[in-house]
Design an enzyme around this catalytic site. Structure first.
Site, PDB file in Angstrom:
ATOM      1  N   THR A 151      -2.349  28.031 -10.705  1.00 21.75           N
ATOM      2  CA  THR A 151      -3.274  26.906 -10.547  1.00 21.75           C
ATOM      3  C   THR A 151      -2.593  25.633 -11.005  1.00 21.75           C
ATOM      4  O   THR A 151      -1.928  25.618 -12.033  1.00 21.75           O
ATOM      5  CB  THR A 151      -4.520  27.143 -11.428  1.00 21.75           C
ATOM      6  OG1 THR A 151      -5.272  28.184 -10.840  1.00 21.75           O
ATOM      7  CG2 THR A 151      -5.379  25.891 -11.550  1.00 21.75           C
ATOM      8  N   ARG A 179     -17.517  34.080  -6.839  1.00 25.00           N
ATOM      9  CA  ARG A 179     -17.048  33.736  -8.184  1.00 25.00           C
ATOM     10  C   ARG A 179     -16.468  32.320  -8.230  1.00 25.00           C
ATOM     11  O   ARG A 179     -15.710  31.902  -7.362  1.00 25.00           O
ATOM     12  CB  ARG A 179     -15.989  34.743  -8.619  1.00 25.00           C
ATOM     13  CG  ARG A 179     -15.424  34.531 -10.038  1.00 25.00           C
ATOM     14  CD  ARG A 179     -14.139  33.745 -10.030  1.00 25.00           C
ATOM     15  NE  ARG A 179     -13.502  33.698 -11.355  1.00 25.00           N
ATOM     16  CZ  ARG A 179     -12.448  32.950 -11.631  1.00 25.00           C
ATOM     17  NH1 ARG A 179     -11.911  32.206 -10.701  1.00 25.00           N
ATOM     18  NH2 ARG A 179     -11.930  32.945 -12.838  1.00 25.00           N
ATOM     19  N   VAL A 180     -16.811  31.578  -9.264  1.00 27.54           N
ATOM     20  CA  VAL A 180     -16.251  30.254  -9.516  1.00 27.54           C
ATOM     21  C   VAL A 180     -15.616  30.289 -10.912  1.00 27.54           C
ATOM     22  O   VAL A 180     -16.201  30.842 -11.842  1.00 27.54           O
ATOM     23  CB  VAL A 180     -17.356  29.179  -9.457  1.00 27.54           C
ATOM     24  CG1 VAL A 180     -16.842  27.838  -9.942  1.00 27.54           C
ATOM     25  CG2 VAL A 180     -17.899  29.053  -8.027  1.00 27.54           C
ATOM     26  N   ASP A 182     -12.944  28.178 -13.944  1.00 28.21           N
ATOM     27  CA  ASP A 182     -12.987  26.983 -14.799  1.00 28.21           C
ATOM     28  C   ASP A 182     -12.480  25.725 -14.094  1.00 28.21           C
ATOM     29  O   ASP A 182     -12.869  24.610 -14.463  1.00 28.21           O
ATOM     30  CB  ASP A 182     -12.114  27.201 -16.039  1.00 28.21           C
ATOM     31  CG  ASP A 182     -10.654  27.438 -15.664  1.00 28.21           C
ATOM     32  OD1 ASP A 182     -10.407  28.208 -14.712  1.00 28.21           O
ATOM     33  OD2 ASP A 182      -9.763  26.841 -16.295  1.00 28.21           O
ATOM     34  N   THR A 202      -5.034  26.587 -17.291  1.00 34.58           N
ATOM     35  CA  THR A 202      -4.663  27.570 -16.280  1.00 34.58           C
ATOM     36  C   THR A 202      -4.851  28.953 -16.895  1.00 34.58           C
ATOM     37  O   THR A 202      -4.908  29.086 -18.111  1.00 34.58           O
ATOM     38  CB  THR A 202      -3.211  27.342 -15.804  1.00 34.58           C
ATOM     39  OG1 THR A 202      -2.874  28.310 -14.811  1.00 34.58           O
ATOM     40  CG2 THR A 202      -2.211  27.435 -16.943  1.00 34.58           C
ATOM     41  N   GLY A 203      -4.982  29.952 -16.045  1.00 34.62           N
ATOM     42  CA  GLY A 203      -5.186  31.306 -16.549  1.00 34.62           C
ATOM     43  C   GLY A 203      -6.578  31.815 -16.226  1.00 34.62           C
ATOM     44  O   GLY A 203      -7.209  31.331 -15.280  1.00 34.62           O
ATOM     45  N   GLY A 205     -10.075  31.909 -15.987  1.00 37.09           N
ATOM     46  CA  GLY A 205     -11.042  30.839 -16.142  1.00 37.09           C
ATOM     47  C   GLY A 205     -12.242  31.186 -16.989  1.00 37.09           C
ATOM     48  O   GLY A 205     -12.788  30.323 -17.690  1.00 37.09           O
TER      49      GLY A 205
HETATM   50  C1  SD4 Z   1      -9.416  30.452 -12.341  1.00 37.44           C
HETATM   51  N1  SD4 Z   1      -8.113  29.181 -13.885  1.00 37.44           N
HETATM   52  O1  SD4 Z   1      -9.979  30.383 -11.249  1.00 37.44           O
HETATM   53  C2  SD4 Z   1      -8.157  29.670 -12.528  1.00 37.44           C
HETATM   54  C3  SD4 Z   1      -7.008  30.527 -12.151  1.00 37.44           C
HETATM   55  C4  SD4 Z   1      -5.719  30.011 -12.649  1.00 37.44           C
HETATM   56  O2  SD4 Z   1      -3.502  29.938 -12.838  1.00 37.44           O
HETATM   57  O3  SD4 Z   1      -5.617  29.098 -13.405  1.00 37.44           O
HETATM   58  N2  SD4 Z   1      -4.622  30.531 -12.302  1.00 37.44           N
HETATM   59  O4  SD4 Z   1      -9.816  31.154 -13.260  1.00 37.44           O
END
Ligand code: SD4
Length: 290
Positions: A151, A179-180, A182, A202-203, A205
């Site tokens: 992301t 699904r949504v 962060d 990132t990561g 969410g």
């Molecule tokens: C999410 N934070 O949809 C995003 C995914 C993401 O690096 O950051 N990937 O949860």
């Protein structure tokens, strides 16, 4: 002396920071920089977590989340957007051309067409092939792992010293339909306060939402913490509340009004890209798990 202009983004998206820098360095504003910077990744089909080419949900639908925030504290966001590559630009239109902050799903898509965006198929052959492979083994379960990343969240300060930020994603691969995460949630995936600084995430969410991570970081900076200290406290908050942190990754990136930056994540592997008067650089982030 404050460092400006400057742009940072999650991961090593050099093409994105280069684009943003080109705008900032020629006197452009931070809002244009963070929009056009992340658009590079949205259009890049080889980046399978943003825009066109993004990995689909478990039913094979690519659904995008994005938000943008400007120096005046205004913001725009789209969630569960389909068939449009540049979710960030739709989010900007929501901010500028409507009295609202967030549009979802079909409504957001319809709004985008009214604004002249093209309908496109976002599912590439590559992402489709991988999804079909996943379906064989997955038993239709969404797996949370520390690898699911890329992301793009971007923060910029222009020559005037004004800050803007953007964040755009196709979300977690093979997520449950609807699904949504962060990334489109102002305060979670992104937050800007022009007096203080900005932060993005990132990561996984869900973990960022539970602690409203980006807002937390900006508020900690307001209270005097450095961007680095603020990112570390936000990660500590997550790992102290969720003992399963070995199973997921979260990374935060922050900048303050002086152009000082910081980043921190749970597991080693996160880094951020920076472009300022000293040129382009890659900056590894410290991590909670060593
Ligand atoms: C999410 N934070 O949809 C995003 C995914 C993401 O690096 O950051 N990937 O949860």
């Amino acid at each position: 002396k404050a460092v400006r202009p400057i742009v940072v983004c999650t991961w090593n998206f050099h093409n994105a920071t280069s684009k943003a820098w080109e705008i900032l360095n020629s006197g452009g504003n931070a809002l244009d920089a963070v929009e056009q910077g992340v658009m590079i990744e949205e259009a890049d089909v080889t980046n399978q977590t943003v825009g066109k080419g993004g990995r689909p949900d478990r039913d094979g639908n690519v659904t995008l989340d994005a938000c943008i925030m400007n120096k005046d504290g205004n913001c725009g966001s789209v969630v569960y957007l389909q068939n449009i590559t540049h979710a960030i630009s739709v989010a900007r239109k929501v901010m500028e051309d409507t009295p609202h902050v967030m549009l979802a799903g079909k409504g957001a898509e319809q709004f985008a067409y009214e604004k002249g965006f093209e309908k496109e198929n976002l599912l590439t052959e590559q992402s489709k092939k991988e999804w079909l492979e996943w379906k064989k083994e997955s038993k239709y379960e969404t797996i949370i792992n520390i690898e699911n990343h890329d992301t793009i969240g971007m923060l910029a300060i222009d020559a005037n010293g004004d800050i803007s930020g953007s964040c755009t994603t196709s979300g977690m691969a093979y997520k449950v339909g609807g699904r949504v995460g962060d990334s489109p949630l102002v305060g979670a995936g992104l937050f800007i306060d022009n007096e203080v600084g900005g932060a993005t995430a990132t990561g996984v969410g869900e973990e960022v939402v539970k602690t409203v991570g980006s807002f937390l970081i900006v508020e900690l900076m307001r209270q005097g913490k450095s961007p680095q200290e603020a990112c570390e406290e936000a990660v500590n908050r997550i790992v102290s509340k969720n003992k399963n942190y070995n199973d997921f990754q979260v990374g935060f990136l922050a900048i303050n009004k002086n152009g000082e930056t910081g980043a921190y994540c749970i597991h080693p592997g996160f880094s951020y890209s920076k472009y300022d008067g000293a040129g382009q650089s890659d900056n590894p982030s410290g991590s909670f798990v060593k």
